[in-house]
Design an enzyme around this catalytic site. Structure first.
Site, PDB file in Angstrom:
ATOM      1  CD  GLU A 442      26.697 -48.697   3.697  1.00  0.00           C
ATOM      2  OE1 GLU A 442      26.662 -49.839   4.200  1.00  0.00           O
ATOM      3  OE2 GLU A 442      26.095 -48.388   2.655  1.00  0.00           O
TER       4      GLU A 442
HETATM    5  C1  LIG Z   1      22.315 -38.686   5.340  1.00  0.00           C
HETATM    6  C2  LIG Z   1      21.926 -40.116   5.431  1.00  0.00           C
HETATM    7  C3  LIG Z   1      22.098 -40.941   4.334  1.00  0.00           C
HETATM    8  C4  LIG Z   1      21.695 -42.281   4.398  1.00  0.00           C
HETATM    9  N1  LIG Z   1      21.780 -43.065   3.267  1.00  0.00           N
HETATM   10  C5  LIG Z   1      21.172 -44.285   3.275  1.00  0.00           C
HETATM   11  C6  LIG Z   1      21.027 -45.035   2.064  1.00  0.00           C
HETATM   12  O1  LIG Z   1      21.473 -44.635   0.999  1.00  0.00           O
HETATM   13  N2  LIG Z   1      20.342 -46.217   2.120  1.00  0.00           N
HETATM   14  C7  LIG Z   1      19.807 -46.693   3.274  1.00  0.00           C
HETATM   15  O2  LIG Z   1      19.202 -47.745   3.257  1.00  0.00           O
HETATM   16  N3  LIG Z   1      19.958 -46.018   4.454  1.00  0.00           N
HETATM   17  C8  LIG Z   1      20.611 -44.823   4.460  1.00  0.00           C
HETATM   18  N4  LIG Z   1      20.724 -44.111   5.629  1.00  0.00           N
HETATM   19  C9  LIG Z   1      20.211 -44.681   6.858  1.00  0.00           C
HETATM   20  C10 LIG Z   1      21.313 -45.078   7.820  1.00  0.00           C
HETATM   21  O3  LIG Z   1      21.988 -46.218   7.353  1.00  0.00           O
HETATM   22  C11 LIG Z   1      20.677 -45.272   9.200  1.00  0.00           C
HETATM   23  O4  LIG Z   1      20.300 -43.976   9.656  1.00  0.00           O
HETATM   24  C12 LIG Z   1      21.603 -45.959  10.176  1.00  0.00           C
HETATM   25  O5  LIG Z   1      21.818 -47.290   9.825  1.00  0.00           O
HETATM   26  C13 LIG Z   1      21.058 -45.901  11.613  1.00  0.00           C
HETATM   27  O6  LIG Z   1      19.728 -46.310  11.680  1.00  0.00           O
HETATM   28  P1  LIG Z   1      18.657 -45.392  12.419  1.00  0.00           P
HETATM   29  O7  LIG Z   1      18.794 -44.016  11.862  1.00  0.00           O
HETATM   30  O8  LIG Z   1      17.327 -46.032  12.339  1.00  0.00           O
HETATM   31  O9  LIG Z   1      19.143 -45.308  13.911  1.00  0.00           O
HETATM   32  P2  LIG Z   1      18.772 -46.370  15.051  1.00  0.00           P
HETATM   33  O10 LIG Z   1      18.922 -47.745  14.530  1.00  0.00           O
HETATM   34  O11 LIG Z   1      17.476 -45.979  15.664  1.00  0.00           O
HETATM   35  O12 LIG Z   1      19.939 -46.101  16.089  1.00  0.00           O
HETATM   36  C14 LIG Z   1      19.870 -45.125  17.132  1.00  0.00           C
HETATM   37  C15 LIG Z   1      21.003 -45.389  18.110  1.00  0.00           C
HETATM   38  O13 LIG Z   1      20.836 -46.687  18.683  1.00  0.00           O
HETATM   39  C16 LIG Z   1      22.001 -47.454  18.530  1.00  0.00           C
HETATM   40  N5  LIG Z   1      21.660 -48.861  18.329  1.00  0.00           N
HETATM   41  C17 LIG Z   1      20.635 -49.379  17.629  1.00  0.00           C
HETATM   42  N6  LIG Z   1      20.683 -50.716  17.637  1.00  0.00           N
HETATM   43  C18 LIG Z   1      21.772 -51.065  18.350  1.00  0.00           C
HETATM   44  C19 LIG Z   1      22.368 -52.296  18.715  1.00  0.00           C
HETATM   45  N7  LIG Z   1      21.886 -53.470  18.305  1.00  0.00           N
HETATM   46  N8  LIG Z   1      23.500 -52.260  19.458  1.00  0.00           N
HETATM   47  C20 LIG Z   1      24.029 -51.091  19.861  1.00  0.00           C
HETATM   48  N9  LIG Z   1      23.506 -49.894  19.547  1.00  0.00           N
HETATM   49  C21 LIG Z   1      22.399 -49.874  18.792  1.00  0.00           C
HETATM   50  C22 LIG Z   1      22.708 -46.870  17.326  1.00  0.00           C
HETATM   51  O14 LIG Z   1      24.108 -47.115  17.340  1.00  0.00           O
HETATM   52  C23 LIG Z   1      22.383 -45.382  17.450  1.00  0.00           C
HETATM   53  O15 LIG Z   1      23.308 -44.773  18.287  1.00  0.00           O
HETATM   54  C24 LIG Z   1      21.170 -42.789   5.588  1.00  0.00           C
HETATM   55  C25 LIG Z   1      21.028 -41.962   6.713  1.00  0.00           C
HETATM   56  C26 LIG Z   1      21.380 -40.636   6.639  1.00  0.00           C
HETATM   57  C27 LIG Z   1      21.141 -39.754   7.836  1.00  0.00           C
END
Ligand SMILES: Cc1cc2nc3c(=O)[nH]c(=O)nc-3n(C[C@H](O)[C@H](O)[C@H](O)COP(=O)(O)OP(=O)(O)OC[C@H]3O[C@@H](n4cnc5c(N)ncnc54)[C@H](O)[C@@H]3O)c2cc1C
Length: 600
Positions: A442
């Site tokens: 989220e």
């Molecule tokens: C167990 C689990 C359940 C989930 N459930 C759902 C679900 O039901 N539906 C769904 O759609 N998604 C779901 N997700 C996905 C989840 O919402 C994302 O993993 C999350 O939003 C982070 O995206 P990412 O993993 O691509 O990380 P990234 O976006 O690659 O982030 C990596 C790091 O970079 C930082 N970062 C990236 N962009 C910025 C920025 N602009 N400013 C500052 N820092 C930044 C982040 O804070 C983080 O520390 C789930 C994930 C998990 C692990």
């Protein structure tokens, strides 16, 4: 081992005294939330959490959800049965519109109930949590036909919902979504693409699953302005409401995770066999806008996961600290050879930290929930706007701060257990592992902090932020001039913490435009500062009310004295962090950015 007991007296105090349940229950549409009814609801929820959900939490973690060779997903033993008890008891539609079978109760009441689900079994509650989000999206912008087809079943809980945002290249940056939605000329679309990390994307609780999916139509503009929102059911629904053909959306695998093992996290394939039939929600290209309105509630709920799991970790730590005998505590030299570790001052420090943070987070969240109710139902338009502005400011704080603090609280939960904390059978380690996801999904803490400094602080030149800080200041002044020394001390700490916050707001408003990279380098400390001060604000209010009740002989004196003692601890041990954080924000940005990327 300890069984979860909902902290009902504490919940009632926060709801009644801090969040103003009595006022909420007078708002149009909420008159069913009379105190007796609310007490009965909380009592029943507490029983369900203790007797049904809590006993499944450990076994569910050990067994985990499994994907079977036929592509179906099996949840751990007992979860499906618990889900149907949950549905039959009417817990799914607590706040939902009565038109669709919901109970139309205030968010404040639902928040206390939700805390119990998160505390007793977070992996279980993720399914209803995501269903709430999907209901919200359809109710908010769906056509009458979509509402009539899906909402009654989803509000009841006999169909569940999911949120399909994330793709391999599109996590925090949803503008990068690539899933395609091709119009079929008959008002429907066919979707093609892959979604990852989809919570409860497949499971065995219900016969149908309603996926809310972000995708792009063929001629959509680039970036955030070209994303639309679609309903894609697992089974198509016939005109008479019966289930029709299997839709072309399949779970191709589920993830192996650090925690929340009972909750299946699915990779979903759309359109591998000709296209998944989807129906647009609202207008094309406005999907992200709808998603953001809806995400407020989902983010709030994840913040509540932080509160719930902290409470659970605290209760388990207290039970262990009472039981475990180890050495003589300082000051107990004349007693028997060994005493319970709860007598060691350092164990007390850890338990007080866990307790004070949990109470502060709960109070901040419940007060925000009450503001949501006022923003929705207050008869006066200006009051609605004012409450909504407060909610908008607080959502990233409730989400970001409560989930980060839950890391510290569950960490201390392990520490209080000593070596047994590292051993799975005590359950402390599960809370620590389960909690780890909540700062990520989220929207990560970094994303919450971006929202807080940009849309919620700089955009209105800090207007709402200053207003809220002014309210905190007034509480600090009241405390500082109180006759009781403990309250005076709380007031002085709160006054210096809010002064630090005010200087950080001023700096953030100025720097956000002038030097955005430096402003962003301080964004998470700014969010933490807000959380700590908001927590101190509510702990201070609680102490004032407790002192007033004690003076007039109302209430449970032991409970009220403990409230004041916990607020005093928070003021002495947590609030002083505020001045350090303000320094980090205003002075630290340049050094955060001092090295080039190559230098790491
Ligand atoms: C167990 C689990 C359940 C989930 N459930 C759902 C679900 O039901 N539906 C769904 O759609 N998604 C779901 N997700 C996905 C989840 O919402 C994302 O993993 C999350 O939003 C982070 O995206 P990412 O993993 O691509 O990380 P990234 O976006 O690659 O982030 C990596 C790091 O970079 C930082 N970062 C990236 N962009 C910025 C920025 N602009 N400013 C500052 N820092 C930044 C982040 O804070 C983080 O520390 C789930 C994930 C998990 C692990």
């Amino acid at each position: 081992m300890s069984a979860y007991q909902a902290p009902l007296a504490e919940m009632q105090f926060v709801m009644n005294e801090l969040a103003g349940l009595e006022q909420i229950a007078k708002l149009p549409g909420f008159t069913d939330a009379a105190p007796d009814t609310v007490t009965a609801i909380l009592d029943e929820a507490a029983k369900f959490a203790t007797n049904v959900l809590d006993p499944l939490n450990g076994p569910g973690d050990r067994e985990g959800a499994k994907r079977l060779p036929d592509g179906s997903v099996k949840t751990p033993a007992g979860f499906k049965d618990a889900y149907w008890q949950f549905v039959k008891n009417g817990w799914n539609g607590l706040t939902k519109n009565e038109q669709y079978g919901g109970q139309g109760l205030p968010q404040l009441v639902a928040t206390a109930v939700e805390e119990m689900w998160h505390a007793s079994n977070m992996a279980f509650d993720l399914c209803p949590l995501l269903t709430q989000g999907a209901i919200e999206a359809i109710e908010l912008r769906g056509s009458d036909k979509l509402k009539a087809t899906y909402l009654p079943k989803m509000v009841e809980g006999s169909w569940t919902g999911t949120m399909n945002l994330t793709e391999p290249q599109a996590g925090s940056d949803l503008a990068a979504v690539r899933t395609r939605a091709v119009p079929q000329g008959d008002g429907t679309y066919k979707l093609f693409g892959q979604k990852i990390f989809i919570t409860y994307g497949e499971h065995d609780y219900t016969e149908n699953i309603v996926h809310l999916v972000l995708a792009r139509t063929p001629d959509a503009p680039e970036g955030v302005k070209g994303i639309s929102l679609f309903v894609v059911p697992k089974f198509l629904v016939n005109d008479d409401g019966s289930l029709g053909a299997r839709n072309d959306v399949y779970c191709v695998s589920i993830e192996h995770k650090l925690g929340i093992h009972a909750s299946p996290t699915a990779v979903m394939a759309y359109g591998d066999h000709g296209g998944a039939v989807g129906y647009v929600v609202g207008e094309e290209n406005r999907g992200l806008e709808y998603m953001f309105i809806m995400m407020n509630l989902a983010r709030f709920s994840v913040g509540m996961e932080g509160v719930g799991i902290s409470e659970r970790a605290y209760q388990r730590a207290v039970a262990h600290a009472r039981d475990r005998v180890q050495g003589k505590a300082v000051g107990f030299e004349k007693g028997p050879a060994g005493g319970p570790i709860i007598e060691h001052p350092d164990i007390r420090r850890m338990l007080m930290t866990m307790r004070a943070y949990t109470e502060a987070m709960r109070a901040v969240a419940y007060v925000t929930a009450a503001a949501m109710d006022n923003a929705k139902a207050h008869p006066d338009g200006d009051a609605r706007k004012r409450h909504q502005a407060f909610v908008d400011l607080m959502i990233p704080i409730v989400k970001g701060w409560s989930t980060e603090v839950a890391q510290d609280v569950t960490y201390l939960g392990v520490q209080v257990h000593g070596g047994m904390g590292f051993i799975e059978e005590t359950g402390a380690a599960q809370h620590y592992r389960d909690a780890r996801i909540i700062t990520i999904y989220e929207g990560t803490t970094g994303i919450q902090a971006n929202d807080l400094i940009g849309r919620k602080t700089a955009r209105d030149a800090g207007a709402v932020a200053y207003q809220v800080a002014g309210d905190v200041d007034r509480v600090a002044a009241k405390l500082a001039s109180h006759g009781d020394k403990s309250l005076q001390a709380i007031g002085l700490s709160l006054a210096s913490a809010v002064a630090a916050l005010q200087s950080a707001i001023e700096w953030m408003v100025r720097t956000f435009g002038e030097n955005p990279r430096v402003a962003h380098a301080g964004s998470v400390p700014y969010l933490q500062l807000w959380g700590i001060v908001a927590g101190g604000w509510q702990m201070g209010r609680a102490a004032l009310l407790a002192a007033q009740q004690l003076a007039s002989g109302q209430g449970d004196a032991a409970f009220l004295r403990a409230k004041i003692a916990t607020a005093r601890f928070y003021a002495g041990s947590v609030l002083p962090q505020a001045t350090g954080l303000a320094h980090t924000i205003t002075e630290g940005g340049e050094s955060v950015l001092a090295l080039t990327a190559e230098a790491f």
